[in-house]
Design a protein around this motif. Structure first.
Motif, PDB file in Angstrom:
ATOM      1  N   ARG A  31      -3.544  -2.816  -2.979  1.00  0.00           N
ATOM      2  CA  ARG A  31      -3.382  -1.363  -3.161  1.00  0.00           C
ATOM      3  C   ARG A  31      -1.890  -1.029  -3.336  1.00  0.00           C
ATOM      4  O   ARG A  31      -1.491  -0.308  -4.239  1.00  0.00           O
ATOM      5  CB  ARG A  31      -3.956  -0.645  -1.938  1.00  0.00           C
ATOM      6  CG  ARG A  31      -4.144   0.836  -2.099  1.00  0.00           C
ATOM      7  CD  ARG A  31      -4.596   1.478  -0.784  1.00  0.00           C
ATOM      8  NE  ARG A  31      -5.769   0.881  -0.190  1.00  0.00           N
ATOM      9  CZ  ARG A  31      -5.790   0.255   0.990  1.00  0.00           C
ATOM     10  NH1 ARG A  31      -4.700   0.148   1.721  1.00  0.00           N
ATOM     11  NH2 ARG A  31      -6.907  -0.258   1.464  1.00  0.00           N
ATOM     12  N   LEU A  52       3.137   3.240  -2.482  1.00  0.00           N
ATOM     13  CA  LEU A  52       1.975   3.830  -1.833  1.00  0.00           C
ATOM     14  C   LEU A  52       1.842   3.308  -0.407  1.00  0.00           C
ATOM     15  O   LEU A  52       1.973   2.111  -0.165  1.00  0.00           O
ATOM     16  CB  LEU A  52       0.698   3.490  -2.614  1.00  0.00           C
ATOM     17  CG  LEU A  52       0.633   3.981  -4.063  1.00  0.00           C
ATOM     18  CD1 LEU A  52      -0.690   3.566  -4.697  1.00  0.00           C
ATOM     19  CD2 LEU A  52       0.807   5.501  -4.138  1.00  0.00           C
ATOM     20  N   GLN A  78      -0.129   4.153   3.698  1.00  0.00           N
ATOM     21  CA  GLN A  78      -1.305   4.714   4.361  1.00  0.00           C
ATOM     22  C   GLN A  78      -0.921   5.200   5.750  1.00  0.00           C
ATOM     23  O   GLN A  78      -0.023   4.652   6.381  1.00  0.00           O
ATOM     24  CB  GLN A  78      -2.422   3.666   4.469  1.00  0.00           C
ATOM     25  CG  GLN A  78      -3.201   3.520   3.184  1.00  0.00           C
ATOM     26  CD  GLN A  78      -4.519   2.786   3.388  1.00  0.00           C
ATOM     27  OE1 GLN A  78      -4.623   1.939   4.274  1.00  0.00           O
ATOM     28  NE2 GLN A  78      -5.514   3.101   2.584  1.00  0.00           N
ATOM     29  N   GLY A 102      -5.500   4.730   6.716  1.00  0.00           N
ATOM     30  CA  GLY A 102      -6.194   5.366   5.589  1.00  0.00           C
ATOM     31  C   GLY A 102      -7.363   6.219   6.032  1.00  0.00           C
ATOM     32  O   GLY A 102      -7.343   6.711   7.156  1.00  0.00           O
ATOM     33  N   THR A 125      -4.490   7.184   0.406  1.00  0.00           N
ATOM     34  CA  THR A 125      -3.161   6.632   0.205  1.00  0.00           C
ATOM     35  C   THR A 125      -2.165   7.789   0.140  1.00  0.00           C
ATOM     36  O   THR A 125      -2.508   8.912  -0.222  1.00  0.00           O
ATOM     37  CB  THR A 125      -3.056   5.814  -1.094  1.00  0.00           C
ATOM     38  OG1 THR A 125      -3.556   6.608  -2.159  1.00  0.00           O
ATOM     39  CG2 THR A 125      -3.838   4.532  -0.997  1.00  0.00           C
TER      40      THR A 125
END
Ligand SMILES: [Zn+2]
Lengths: 166, 385
Positions: free
Chosen positions: A29, A40, A42, A66, A69
């Motif tokens: 991710r 990005l 979380q 999370g 994001t």
């Protein structure tokens, strides 16, 4: 085995291990974001702090981060550093260089990178810095998209703003 | 704790850059035989063996306890391996003590070591992860930003680290086992030594050593019969925390403070600086002395450096730290924590020779490891707890 040179005291036996590395969901991710020029992270659902990159869980609370994001800035504050003057195998950079801890704006965890475009004697805590990206056509899903950080020229961040992140 | 535990035998090797005169097994055996000799025991008197070293990656020998068992008299006896990174020596001592305290064994041999000449710790600690840039150059590269954080936060004078290094290097001259011996070492010499990981200078850094340390721990009944006065274990404590989490205090981590509180509570200590006579603290880079003076609650927050500055941590100060010369003078990584524990025991047994602190009756041994996230400590005394 002794001869005129004396007994054998040490033998070098190099070994090599090849791995196929799978980044996993959390790192994938983050790296997909870096491929698009974005950082990005979380959020931890317990204390709301933002991990960049998140490894998928909060090490402090032992719960998944999370699911959303959070995009953070590619600018931040240099919270600590070392001028590395000693060479070592595996290093991505030739010494001497400034190894820095950066707290990106919007993030609560810091990352390590290199500061360049700045004389080593001017590196200081609180300096405002920004990521320098490779040309867009060379972007891959890797932190190597960011060649280094450089000073932004903004006034230094006050110590109080990052002292709890040391 | 159900049973009392006493240290009845202590042995260590001469720590050197390269002990090519012995194999890894020979190095451990040298320390273990000295511990048995000190206790006037033989291999058959030992019920179990506990061994510890830093990560296997350092020497590239996986699970070395398997091939070392015979050399350590461990064949057909219970043998346990301990892993807690750089703090492992301390944890090894604690695991051995707990086997005695729990009443499982009467006499346990613990041994910890590193043979850095057969390894490359700098390489092993310069971790290159896929998809990332590797900028952390060995342990110094990791700890230098933390030290800078301490300096900024505490306002400590820049030369505090040099003063620590000078003290420990002078102490090492009184310890025949110490690896780095720099006769006539001076403040200026340390100050002018090259910066490796700014703000850490070459002479403010531990060496890479080959070495081992061993101890024999006994139950109360057997310790009372020992030929030399035992060091009684008053308290042990271990704590750990994750390497990184948002808002983590990496300079004086929570696990360090929790460990110190737990240790003092078990030992009935309310004023550590007053009640403890001498301490051997894990200081691989000079600045960790003032940092751990705070991390072990010897000094209030941001005032650890004052103890160094005022000479409190010198041999003749009120809280002598590392009379042996410490990790700054010998660093066989896995053994370094057990050496701190053993040196503390030597002090309360009156065995420390030229680096003996006069009248020491209660001493503290300390080890930390990983990214300042593993802690193990013990307090030993001349008297039973
Ligand atoms: Zn959390």
């Amino acid at each position: 085995m002794a001869d005129e040179k004396g007994p054998v005291e040490i033998v070098q036996t190099p070994v090599e291990l090849d791995y196929t590395y799978t980044a996993g969901q959390a790192a994938t991710r983050f790296l997909k974001g870096v491929e698009q020029g974005k950082f990005l992270g979380q959020r931890c659902p317990v204390d709301g702090l933002v991990y960049v990159a998140s490894r998928g869980s909060s090490p402090k609370h032992g719960v998944p981060t999370g699911p959303d994001t959070v995009e953070v800035s590619d600018k931040g504050t240099l919270i600590s550093f070392s001028i590395v003057r000693i060479p070592s195998a595996n290093l991505s950079v030739e010494p001497p260089f400034a190894a820095i801890s950066v707290l990106l704006d919007g993030a609560d965890s810091h990352l390590m990178h290199v500061l360049d475009e700045c004389p080593l004697e001017e590196v200081r805590m609180g300096m405002r810095v920004e990521a320098v990206w490779l040309p867009k056509d060379q972007w891959t899903a890797s932190m190597q998209n960011v060649t280094h950080f450089r000073p932004t020229g903004e006034p230094d961040a006050p110590f109080d703003s990052y002292k709890d992140h040391l | 704790m159900a049973e009392l535990c006493g240290v009845v035998g202590i042995g260590q090797t001469e720590h050197r850059a390269a002990r090519t005169d012995v194999s890894m097994a020979g190095l451990l055996r040298e320390a273990a035989e000295r511990a048995l000799e000190d206790a006037q025991l033989t291999w058959k008197d030992i019920d179990a063996v506990v061994i510890g070293k830093a990560p296997d990656l350092f020497e590239g020998v996986m699970m070395p306890e398997l091939f070392l068992a015979e050399a350590l008299g461990g064949a057909m006896k219970p043998m346990l391996r301990v892993h807690t990174a750089g703090s492992v020596g301390g944890s090894t001592g604690i695991v051995a003590a707990s086997l005695v305290q729990a009443g499982i064994h009467d006499r346990v041999l613990c041994v910890a070591w590193e043979k850095q000449s057969e390894s490359n710790a700098m390489w092993a600690l310069t971790i290159s992860m896929p998809f990332s840039v590797a900028v952390v150059a060995g342990a110094g590269g990791y700890f230098a930003p933390l030290i800078r954080g301490y300096i900024r936060r505490s306002g400590a004078p820049d030369d505090t680290g040099i003063r620590v290094a000078l003290k420990d290097r002078l102490n090492a001259l009184k310890n025949p086992y110490a690896h780095l011996q720099i006769p006539d070492v001076t403040f200026e010499q340390i100050e002018q030594s090259p910066m490796l990981w700014d703000p850490i200078r070459y002479l403010e850094t531990c060496p890479s050593s080959d070495g081992a340390c061993a101890m024999v721990l006994s139950s109360e009944r057997l310790a009372e019969q020992a030929p030399t006065r035992p060091a009684w274990v008053h308290a042990t404590a271990m704590r750990s925390e994750p390497t990184m989490f948002a808002g983590r205090d990496q300079v004086i981590p929570r696990a360090s403070l929790d460990n110190a509180k737990a240790l003092y509570e078990k030992a009935g200590i309310t004023n550590p600086r007053q009640q403890i006579d001498v301490a051997e603290i894990y200081v691989p880079f000079s600045w960790f002395e003032p940092m751990w003076m705070e991390g072990m609650l010897f000094a209030p927050t941001n005032e650890g450096w004052k103890m160094t500055y005022e000479g409190a941590t010198a041999m003749d100060g009120d809280m002598p730290i590392n009379p042996s010369g410490g990790v700054l003078s010998s660093n066989p990584i896995g053994a370094s924590g057990l050496l701190r524990f053993a040196e503390a025991a030597m002090q309360v047994r009156g065995q420390a020779g030229e680096h003996q602190v006069d009248g020491a009756r209660k001493a503290l041994g300390h080890a930390y490891g990983g990214g300042s996230q593993y802690y193990s400590t013990w307090i030993v005394g001349s008297d039973k707890p």
